[in-house]
Write a protein that holds these residues in place. Structure first.
Motif, short mmCIF file in Angstrom:
data_model
loop_
_atom_site.label_atom_id
_atom_site.label_comp_id
_atom_site.label_asym_id
_atom_site.label_seq_id
_atom_site.Cartn_x
_atom_site.Cartn_y
_atom_site.Cartn_z
N GLN A 1 0.62 -1.31 -0.02
CA GLN A 1 0.10 0.08 0.06
C GLN A 1 0.94 1.21 -0.17
O GLN A 1 1.80 1.42 0.87
CB GLN A 1 -1.04 0.18 1.26
CG GLN A 1 -1.80 1.23 1.25
CD GLN A 1 -2.74 1.35 2.46
OE1 GLN A 1 -2.93 0.20 3.28
NE2 GLN A 1 -3.21 2.48 2.50
N VAL A 2 0.71 2.15 -0.93
CA VAL A 2 1.31 3.37 -0.85
C VAL A 2 0.89 4.33 -0.51
O VAL A 2 1.46 5.32 0.45
CB VAL A 2 1.58 3.77 -2.52
CG1 VAL A 2 2.33 5.09 -2.74
CG2 VAL A 2 2.42 2.76 -3.15
N GLN A 3 -0.67 4.54 -0.61
CA GLN A 3 -1.50 5.62 -0.14
C GLN A 3 -2.30 5.18 1.14
O GLN A 3 -2.78 4.11 0.93
CB GLN A 3 -2.24 6.18 -1.20
CG GLN A 3 -1.62 6.99 -2.34
CD GLN A 3 -2.52 7.55 -3.37
OE1 GLN A 3 -3.12 6.83 -4.55
NE2 GLN A 3 -2.93 8.80 -3.24
N PRO A 4 -2.65 6.00 2.14
CA PRO A 4 -3.58 5.90 2.88
C PRO A 4 -5.09 6.03 2.07
O PRO A 4 -5.12 6.68 1.34
CB PRO A 4 -3.58 7.04 3.95
CG PRO A 4 -2.92 8.21 3.30
CD PRO A 4 -2.01 7.43 2.14
N ALA B 1 4.22 13.06 3.07
CA ALA B 1 4.83 12.55 1.68
C ALA B 1 3.57 11.71 1.16
O ALA B 1 3.52 11.36 -0.16
CB ALA B 1 5.90 11.75 1.74
N TYR B 2 2.74 11.17 1.93
CA TYR B 2 1.64 10.26 1.21
C TYR B 2 0.25 10.48 1.51
O TYR B 2 0.05 10.96 2.90
CB TYR B 2 1.95 8.69 1.77
CG TYR B 2 3.18 8.29 1.77
CD1 TYR B 2 3.65 7.69 0.52
CD2 TYR B 2 4.28 8.43 2.69
CE1 TYR B 2 4.99 7.24 0.35
CE2 TYR B 2 5.42 8.07 2.56
CZ TYR B 2 5.97 7.21 1.47
OH TYR B 2 7.19 6.86 1.42
N TRP B 3 -0.59 10.76 0.48
CA TRP B 3 -1.84 11.40 0.58
C TRP B 3 -3.12 10.44 0.30
O TRP B 3 -2.66 9.78 -1.01
CB TRP B 3 -2.02 12.80 0.04
CG TRP B 3 -1.02 13.70 0.56
CD1 TRP B 3 0.35 13.99 0.49
CD2 TRP B 3 -1.82 14.92 1.44
NE1 TRP B 3 0.48 14.98 1.22
CE2 TRP B 3 -0.39 15.44 1.65
CE3 TRP B 3 -3.09 15.11 1.82
CZ2 TRP B 3 -0.47 16.71 2.59
CZ3 TRP B 3 -2.93 16.27 2.52
CH2 TRP B 3 -1.72 16.92 3.13
N GLY B 4 -4.16 10.29 0.80
CA GLY B 4 -5.23 9.69 0.52
C GLY B 4 -6.06 10.45 -0.66
O GLY B 4 -5.75 11.35 -0.82
N PRO B 5 -7.10 9.78 -1.38
CA PRO B 5 -7.70 10.57 -2.50
C PRO B 5 -8.76 11.59 -1.88
O PRO B 5 -9.41 12.28 -2.51
CB PRO B 5 -8.42 9.34 -3.03
CG PRO B 5 -8.58 8.50 -2.09
CD PRO B 5 -7.15 8.31 -1.24
#
Length: 127
Positions: free
Chosen positions: A1-4, A115-119
């Motif tokens: 998994q890259v994004q939350p 650095a990591y963002w959900g939609p």
């Protein structure tokens, strides 16, 4: 998994409550692994809402939501929740969950720290 991944958004009336959840990537062993909630209303810039450090459970809140919103973690599920009470029309926005590592406390409210963002998930509060 890259994004939350966020969930729990919806349409509510002013004064109602809503609970958002963020399924994180599980970077729990990273130094100062931090999960933040941000929001962006129509025609507005993205703004900080709340954040929590996974390990220390240190929390931070924007002045606009302090006392109404509560951020918490679920260690077993590696999820973070945002309990929103006494919602106001001005809370209407797309809410984003973000992850970052190595974030010092003084930078915890800065979007550039993550650095990591959900939609995002839409929250609409009607009057």
């Amino acid at each position: 998994q890259v994004q939350p991944v966020e969930s729990g958004g919806g349409l509510v009336q002013a004064g109602d409550s809503l609970r958002l959840s963020c399924a994180t990537s599980g970077r729990t062993s990273s130094s100062h692994y931090t999960i933040g909630w941000f929001r962006q209303g129509p025609g507005k810039d993205r703004e900080f809402v709340a954040a929590i450090r996974w390990s220390s459970r240190t929390t931070s809140y924007a002045d606009s939501v302090r006392g109404r919103f509560t951020i918490s973690r679920d260690n077993a599920k590696t999820t973070v929740s945002l309990q929103m009470n006494s919602l106001k029309p001005e809370d209407t926005a797309v809410y984003y969950c973000a992850e970052g590592t190595g974030i010092i406390l003084s930078s915890i409210s800065r979007a550039a720290s993550y650095a990591y963002w959900g939609p995002g998930t839409q929250v609409t509060v009607s009057s």
